[in-house]
Structures are given as C-alpha cells and as structure tokens.
Design a protein around this motif. Structure first.
Motif, mmCIF file in Angstrom:
data_model
loop_
_atom_site.group_PDB
_atom_site.id
_atom_site.type_symbol
_atom_site.label_atom_id
_atom_site.label_comp_id
_atom_site.label_asym_id
_atom_site.label_seq_id
_atom_site.Cartn_x
_atom_site.Cartn_y
_atom_site.Cartn_z
ATOM 1 N N LEU A 7 29.252 -27.472 24.978
ATOM 2 C CA LEU A 7 29.685 -28.200 26.174
ATOM 3 C C LEU A 7 28.803 -29.420 26.366
ATOM 4 C CD1 LEU A 7 30.439 -24.994 26.847
ATOM 5 C CD2 LEU A 7 31.174 -26.077 28.975
ATOM 6 N N PHE A 65 32.341 -21.950 31.955
ATOM 7 C CA PHE A 65 33.300 -21.762 30.868
ATOM 8 C C PHE A 65 33.357 -20.299 30.436
ATOM 9 C CE2 PHE A 65 34.070 -21.556 26.235
ATOM 10 C CZ PHE A 65 35.393 -21.979 26.238
ATOM 11 N N ASN A 110 32.847 -32.056 29.255
ATOM 12 C CA ASN A 110 33.041 -31.559 30.617
ATOM 13 C C ASN A 110 32.731 -32.641 31.667
ATOM 14 O OD1 ASN A 110 33.735 -29.517 32.415
ATOM 15 N ND2 ASN A 110 31.645 -28.733 32.560
ATOM 16 N N ALA A 149 35.016 -27.210 33.330
ATOM 17 C CA ALA A 149 35.154 -26.371 32.125
ATOM 18 C C ALA A 149 36.508 -25.673 32.072
ATOM 19 C CB ALA A 149 34.020 -25.354 32.047
ATOM 20 N N THR A 179 37.423 -31.866 29.677
ATOM 21 C CA THR A 179 37.627 -30.840 30.694
ATOM 22 C C THR A 179 37.043 -31.271 32.029
ATOM 23 O OG1 THR A 179 35.544 -29.673 30.249
ATOM 24 C CG2 THR A 179 37.440 -29.015 28.948
#
Length: 310
Positions: free
Chosen positions: A124, A20, A157, A189, A186
């Motif tokens: 994340l 990311f 993620n 990412a 996501t």
C-alpha cells in the motif's frame, strides 16, 4: 499435499494496511475460506489486533520486526498455525518499516517451505506520503522504493487527497520502479478484493482468467535432493548464479561428508555451517522471475552426476 497460501501486506507507516486487511478478511469470510493472520508491531503493545475478527486465528509478534530480530519466533508462529488449524491462507501484516523480501525470506524456512505457497506481496502506498517522501531520511526513502519495487500489487491509497494530474504522475513513477506490478488506485483502501483473492471463469469455454497474483515476479522455488550431491558441481552452479537470485537457504549434504549442512546464500555470498542434525536436503530459492523448469533440470542434473560411479 495441500499448500497454505501466504499473502504479505507491505507498506510504509500509515499507508492503510490494517484498513485493507479488515476489508479483505470480510471478503474471505464471505468466500468461506479458512484464514489466519500474523500481525507484527515494532512496539511492545499491539495496536491493531482488535481489527481482526475474534473467530480468526491471530498470532502477534511485538517489539521487533519479523525480517530481523523476530525471524525465529516468526517461523514458530507459522508452524503453530499450520499445526493447529486447517487453513487456506495466512495474511501477514508487516510493520511499516519492514522490507518485503526479508519478510518473504523469513516465511520460507526449509522446514515449512513445502507446506506454503507464496501467493502475493501487496504494497500500500499513501499518495500524499509518496509526494512528501523526500522529506524523510534517505534510508526510509529507499525502503519505500523497495516496498514498491518488490510488490505484485500496489494499492495507491488516498487518491482522493491529490489531484488527478498528481495521481497520474505518481502512477508513472511507480510504474517506472515496478513495471510488472498491478497498480490499483483506492480510497480508504476500498478495492474490489474479488480480483485479488479469486479467479474468474470466462464464458463460452475460454481459458480461465489468470489470477493477478499468479504473476509473482518475486518467486520462490523449493528443491529437495534425494541423495548427497558433489560439492564441486554445486559450487560451480553457485558461481553461475544470476544476480536475480537473492536468497538460497536450506539443508544440504555433500558426497564428500556424512554431515548435513545448514546452507545460506545471500546476494552472491554462499556459506554453510554444520546443522548438527540429519535433515531433509531441501533448498529454498527466492528471486526475480525464477524459471522453475530450468532450475529443476540443472539441480536434477547435478544430483544425477553426483551419484554416477567415478
């Protein structure tokens, strides 16, 4: 005074923080913003530093964690970046086992707080690891929950590795832990980072769309006293402190003494020691949903009462 933004990247081991970071640095470069990075590795060897473009100022903290053993060095690294470069933002990639509040606390040295603006905590979450987290030791399970709880943006993620039903269940669990955080699913990412680092102007003269990271529920407030304050009034203020204030730290001088004190407050317990130097009387507050106006008024009132003749 221009304030440099701080964006903290949190998340458990293997959640995709470095991937990311690469993507968001590319977007920042397109926006021509001046960026620096601090990367923290628990081990003695840097693993991910090659992922940062060569032209991006980079500081590395190895063999420890910024929220405990390396906190002093971390403050020095931030101060050096501020002194050496004209920056818009500093990205801090934490270790997978770092607590975001402890990192935030370490960022806000009383000597640096007025130069920095905490923009957001982005956590994340690896969808597969989240499902399997109860196989981990209890302290690690708690840490993952804390990383989610204190985030402004949660990037869920690797959703391609779970079913849509499982994804929905994870989102419900995350939302129950952090109702005010923005959840963004996501893959690798990959996200519209434009949402995260810029604001949009609406057409036809409407108000500017509020940047998602302006809704920090973990907030900071920096207050500087121009005069020494009455110790009794300050102690009464601390006794009424809500439990949503996690940390207070800084320097303070009481009317009863000439000495500057290093002040710390953590989870309801205040303490202070002699600073040894005459410092600017600045306090940094960290907590949930801090009302700046109310806090400023209370502290200003304490100061006014402190300088009134007896």
């Amino acid at each position: 005074m221009k304030k440099v933004e701080i964006i903290i990247l949190s998340g458990f081991l293997g959640s995709g923080k470095t991937t990311f970071l690469q993507k968001i640095l590319a977007k920042e470069q397109q926006a021509e913003r001046k960026v620096a990075v601090i990367m923290n590795e628990v081990g003695k060897v840097s693993i991910d530093s090659d992922s940062v473009p060569k032209e991006t100022p980079l500081k590395e903290l190895l063999n420890g964690c910024v929220c405990c053993t390396l906190s002093g060095e971390f403050e020095i690294q931030i101060a050096e970046l501020l002194r050496e470069y004209d920056l818009d933002v500093i990205y801090i990639e934490t270790t997978g086992v770092a607590h975001p509040i402890e990192v935030l606390d370490t960022c806000l040295s009383p000597l640096l707080a007025e130069k920095l603006k905490i923009r957001s905590i982005i956590t994340l979450v690896d969808a597969v690891s989240w499902i399997n987290r109860k196989k981990l030791r209890i302290p690690l399970q708690r840490l993952i929950i804390e990383q989610v709880k204190h985030a402004d943006i949660i990037l869920l993620n690797k959703v391609d590795c779970v079913s849509k039903h499982t994804q929905n269940c994870i989102e419900e669990e995350v939302r129950s832990i952090n109702p005010s955080g923005k959840i963004v699913p996501t893959v690798f990412a990959e996200v519209n980072v434009n949402e995260l680092i810029t604001s949009e102007k609406l057409e036809n003269g409407e108000h500017e769309k509020v940047h998602v990271t302006q809704h920090l529920h973990i907030k900071t407030y920096v207050h500087t006293f121009l005069h020494p304050i009455n110790q009794k009034l300050f102690e009464e203020f601390l006794k009424a402190m809500p439990d949503t204030i996690y940390r207070i730290k800084g320097y303070i001088r009481f009317t009863e003494s000439e000495e500057t004190l290093l002040f710390q407050y953590s989870y309801g317990m205040p303490f202070h020691t002699k600073a040894g130097l005459k410092m600017k009387n600045t306090l940094v507050f960290i907590g949930d949903d801090i009302d700046h106006d109310i806090l400023q008024k209370i502290l200003n009132d304490i100061e006014k009462k402190s300088i009134l003749p007896i």
